[in-house]
Design a protein around this motif. Structure first.
Motif, short mmCIF file in Angstrom:
data_model
loop_
_atom_site.label_atom_id
_atom_site.label_comp_id
_atom_site.label_asym_id
_atom_site.label_seq_id
_atom_site.Cartn_x
_atom_site.Cartn_y
_atom_site.Cartn_z
N THR A 1 -19.96 36.50 33.12
CA THR A 1 -19.06 37.09 32.12
C THR A 1 -17.61 36.98 32.55
O THR A 1 -16.71 36.71 31.74
CB THR A 1 -19.43 38.57 31.90
OG1 THR A 1 -20.82 38.67 31.57
CG2 THR A 1 -18.61 39.18 30.78
N THR B 1 -14.80 35.04 30.52
CA THR B 1 -13.58 35.74 30.12
C THR B 1 -12.33 34.98 30.53
O THR B 1 -11.38 34.83 29.75
CB THR B 1 -13.57 37.15 30.74
OG1 THR B 1 -14.77 37.84 30.37
CG2 THR B 1 -12.38 37.95 30.25
N LYS C 1 -9.62 33.40 27.97
CA LYS C 1 -8.19 33.74 28.07
C LYS C 1 -7.34 32.50 28.22
O LYS C 1 -6.21 32.45 27.73
CB LYS C 1 -7.97 34.67 29.26
CG LYS C 1 -8.45 36.09 29.03
CD LYS C 1 -8.17 36.94 30.25
CE LYS C 1 -8.66 38.37 30.04
NZ LYS C 1 -8.42 39.22 31.24
#
Length: 393
Positions: free
Chosen positions: A55, A59, A63
């Motif tokens: 995760t 992420t 981003k």
């Protein structure tokens, strides 16, 4: 790696499956022992850690990647499965907060590997960038340190020269004060040398600027002509560099072997040199001994010749004496008695005359003493007569 989706039917099925899974898990926990529960708990923790890492990577990837860019890439080119899934995930994440319409979506193994590879490349680029920046900072610090060391050495040298030429060398012996003219001359010389150094550095700086412009122009021409080195060229150069390094290692190994053999040869040579030195000393000793023996032999030969001559002379004398002995005639006994009587008389006469000579010498010494005494007496009584005698003489 997970994400959420929409749909009421999916929500109902998920709630039913969740209830049945909770009942089955409760039955399993009730039937299991503490060790099995602990083992299952460790597996769940490991799985949670793995999911947290995945995760986190997803992420960071989301981003870093802008969905607008992904959409433009999808319109212009065929979108990869990873990009499509990322777009879907991003759209569904924006609407996942509703709670009632959640649905889990999982990425495939290929998509995970693709995302991990991209993140790995990005991390490598960041590491390389950070490495280059730190190298630049280290170079700056090294240059600053070297400059400080040079400045410190120059200051020490200037301080030593000032103490030598001004503090100690410019003092007036009579007054004990520093001569101002010498101080002024010292600083004028320093300023003159500084100006010369500044001019020299200025010329060097201008020369380096000209060289920099030439190199920039050459680089621009190479870029225009397509002669700039690419990554493939650098890889080829790296491969050739590794090959040359391997050759250098081989040559170094051969050099070490040659040095080892040279050391052994040198040891053997030193051993033979020592033996040769010992044999040379022994040879010199034997030569000296041979020369001494030759001298002794020559001396013995000379002595042998002398002895031979003396032997011949003694033989000749012996032969002569033998001849005389053969020719000798023994006199009569009366003649021998007469000769012995004459010898006795002559010996007696000689002793008598010797006694007379001794008596005469004693008388002579006595008369000489008396004469000397008389002469001394006359000299003291009549010195003028003595002087006349000397004058007449």
């Amino acid at each position: 790696m997970t994400s959420t989706g929409e749909g009421p039917s999916a929500t109902g099925s998920s709630s039913i499956s969740a209830n049945t899974s909770q009942i089955s898990l409760a039955d399993q926990f009730a039937r299991s022992t503490e060790e099995e529960i602990q083992f299952a708990l460790d597996e769940i923790r490991n799985e949670n850690d793995k999911l947290e890492k995945e995760t986190g990577i997803l992420t960071k990837y989301l981003k870093r990647v802008d969905p607008k860019d992904i959409q433009t890439q999808i319109k212009g080119l065929e979108a990869s499965p990873v990009q499509q899934d990322v777009v879907r995930v991003h759209k569904r994440r924006s609407r996942s907060r509703t709670g009632s319409t959640e649905r889990l979506l999982k990425l495939t193994t290929e998509q995970k590997c693709d995302i991990a590879q991209r993140e790995h490349d990005e991390l490598r680029e960041e590491i390389n960038k950070f490495k280059h920046e730190t190298e630049k900072i280290l170079d700056t610090y090294r240059a600053t340190r070297e400059e400080a060391e040079i400045r410190l050495a120059e200051m020490k040298k200037s301080s030593y020269e000032f103490n030598r030429d001004i503090v100690l060398g410019a003092k007036n012996l009579r007054t004990g004060r520093v001569v101002a003219e010498r101080v002024t001359r010292y600083f004028e010389d320093k300023m003159r040398s500084r100006k010369a150094l500044i001019e020299k550095l200025r010329l060097k700086n201008s020369t380096l600027k000209v060289q920099k412009k030439k190199l920039q122009l050459q680089l621009k021409q190479k870029e225009e002509m397509g002669e700039v080195l690419h990554e493939v060229d650098f890889k080829q150069l790296r491969i050739e560099n590794n090959q040359y390094l391997e050759k250098i290692d081989e040559r170094n190994q051969e050099l070490l072997k040659l040095k080892h053999s040279s050391g052994n040869t040198l040891q053997v040579l030193n051993t033979y040199k020592k033996k040769l030195n010992n044999l040379t000393m022994e040879s010199n000793r034997l030569k000296l001994e041979i020369s001494q023996r030759n001298e002794l032999l020559t001396k013995i030969d000379k002595e042998t010749e002398l002895v031979e001559k003396e032997r011949e002379k003694a033989e000749s004398i012996n032969a002569n004496l033998r001849r005389q002995l053969q020719d000798y005639i023994v006199p009569e006994v009366l003649d021998y008695v007469q000769v012995r009587a004459d010898l006795y008389e002559l010996t007696k006469t000689m002793k008598t005359w010797e006694r007379k000579v001794d008596i005469a010498q004693m008388e002579l010494q006595k008369y000489q003493k008396q004469w000397l005494m008389m002469r001394e007496h006359n000299r003291t009584v009549n010195p003028w007569a003595t002087m006349e005698q000397h004058a007449a003489l």
